[in-house]
Design a protein around this motif. Structure first.
Motif, PDB file in Angstrom:
ATOM      1  N   LEU A  68      38.892  -1.531 -92.804  1.00  0.00           N
ATOM      2  CA  LEU A  68      39.027  -0.103 -92.505  1.00  0.00           C
ATOM      3  C   LEU A  68      40.426   0.232 -92.028  1.00  0.00           C
ATOM      4  N   LEU A  69      40.975   1.304 -92.548  1.00  0.00           N
ATOM      5  CA  LEU A  69      42.201   1.866 -91.997  1.00  0.00           C
ATOM      6  C   LEU A  69      42.111   3.369 -92.210  1.00  0.00           C
ATOM      7  N   ASN A  70      41.660   4.060 -91.176  1.00  0.00           N
ATOM      8  CA  ASN A  70      41.502   5.505 -91.276  1.00  0.00           C
ATOM      9  C   ASN A  70      42.591   6.211 -90.497  1.00  0.00           C
ATOM     10  N   ILE A  71      42.989   7.346 -91.025  1.00  0.00           N
ATOM     11  CA  ILE A  71      44.015   8.150 -90.371  1.00  0.00           C
ATOM     12  C   ILE A  71      43.341   9.340 -89.693  1.00  0.00           C
ATOM     13  N   ILE A  72      43.663   9.511 -88.407  1.00  0.00           N
ATOM     14  CA  ILE A  72      43.109  10.645 -87.670  1.00  0.00           C
ATOM     15  C   ILE A  72      44.086  11.803 -87.811  1.00  0.00           C
ATOM     16  N   LYS A  73      43.624  12.861 -88.454  1.00  0.00           N
ATOM     17  CA  LYS A  73      44.501  14.010 -88.682  1.00  0.00           C
ATOM     18  C   LYS A  73      44.574  14.864 -87.422  1.00  0.00           C
ATOM     19  N   ARG A  74      45.529  15.809 -87.454  1.00  0.00           N
ATOM     20  CA  ARG A  74      45.732  16.676 -86.299  1.00  0.00           C
ATOM     21  C   ARG A  74      44.446  17.430 -85.949  1.00  0.00           C
ATOM     22  N   SER A  75      43.683  17.776 -86.982  1.00  0.00           N
ATOM     23  CA  SER A  75      42.438  18.524 -86.774  1.00  0.00           C
ATOM     24  C   SER A  75      41.361  17.666 -86.119  1.00  0.00           C
ATOM     25  N   GLY A  76      41.594  16.342 -86.072  1.00  0.00           N
ATOM     26  CA  GLY A  76      40.581  15.441 -85.522  1.00  0.00           C
ATOM     27  C   GLY A  76      39.766  14.781 -86.616  1.00  0.00           C
ATOM     28  N   ALA A  77      39.838  15.322 -87.834  1.00  0.00           N
ATOM     29  CA  ALA A  77      39.123  14.709 -88.966  1.00  0.00           C
ATOM     30  C   ALA A  77      39.827  13.412 -89.358  1.00  0.00           C
ATOM     31  N   THR A  78      39.063  12.485 -89.947  1.00  0.00           N
ATOM     32  CA  THR A  78      39.685  11.238 -90.398  1.00  0.00           C
ATOM     33  C   THR A  78      39.618  11.128 -91.909  1.00  0.00           C
ATOM     34  N   GLU A  79      40.580  10.409 -92.482  1.00  0.00           N
ATOM     35  CA  GLU A  79      40.552  10.128 -93.921  1.00  0.00           C
ATOM     36  C   GLU A  79      41.127   8.736 -94.121  1.00  0.00           C
TER      37      GLU A  79
END
Ligand SMILES: [Zn+2]
Length: 179
Positions: free
Chosen positions: A45-56
């Motif tokens: 797993l390598l997820n990016i936490i966006k500014r909005s708090g959502a991850t992708e």
């Protein structure tokens, strides 16, 4: 792993093999109850936490798009960019974290980009770190002159920051990679 055929709550691994470039493992499983076989795939797993708090999921392609823009018209070829994106991913995976702030992706891009091309680095840094004035550029250029790029190879990006970054909010720092 639950059997997708009979919903039995156990299954047996009958075969494991790496796929793609060794970053994924595919397993063949068999249900001890109904005997059906199915496959699963395991990816680190390598997820990016966006500014909005959502991850992708982390995307090398997204790193490439941002860096390619900064390198327009510069003597940098596509192979250099692909290698840079690979280094960024290795740096991020090397932290051992499963989730990483988008801001950290930008930070991980700055050091190798600077080694690649200082003009592209300035362009990228000006957007990513939200340069607001000529003074911001002057400060960064002074820093580039003070620290030759071959010296940064041994210097973590965190130590190459200008002092003024602490005055900027995370929201503006995130601008480039946070979408
Ligand atoms: Zn089953």
């Amino acid at each position: 792993m639950i059997c997708p055929f009979c919903r039995h709550d156990d299954s047996r691994v009958v075969d494991s093999r790496p796929v793609v470039d060794g970053t994924e493992i595919r397993r063949r499983r068999e249900c001890p109850k109904c005997g059906q076989r199915f496959s699963t795939q395991e990816v680190a797993l390598l997820n990016i936490i966006k500014r909005s708090g959502a991850t992708e999921p982390f995307s090398r392609e997204k790193v490439l798009v941002g860096v390619r823009k900064a390198c327009q018209g510069r003597p940098v070829n596509e192979d250099d960019l692909v290698l840079l994106a690979q280094r960024v991913e290795e740096t991020l995976r090397g932290t051992g974290q499963a989730e990483i702030e988008a801001q950290e992706v930008g930070m991980a891009i700055l050091a190798p980009l600077r080694e690649l091309d200082e003009v592209a680095y300035l362009r990228y840094a000006s957007v990513y770190r939200n340069f607001a004035s000529l003074e911001d550029f002057e400060g960064e250029i002074a820093l580039l002159r003070a620290l030759p790029s071959n010296a940064t190879q041994a210097t973590p990006a965190s130590q190459v920051r200008t002092p003024d970054t602490s005055t900027k909010s995370p929201a503006t720092l995130n601008q480039k990679t946070g979408k």
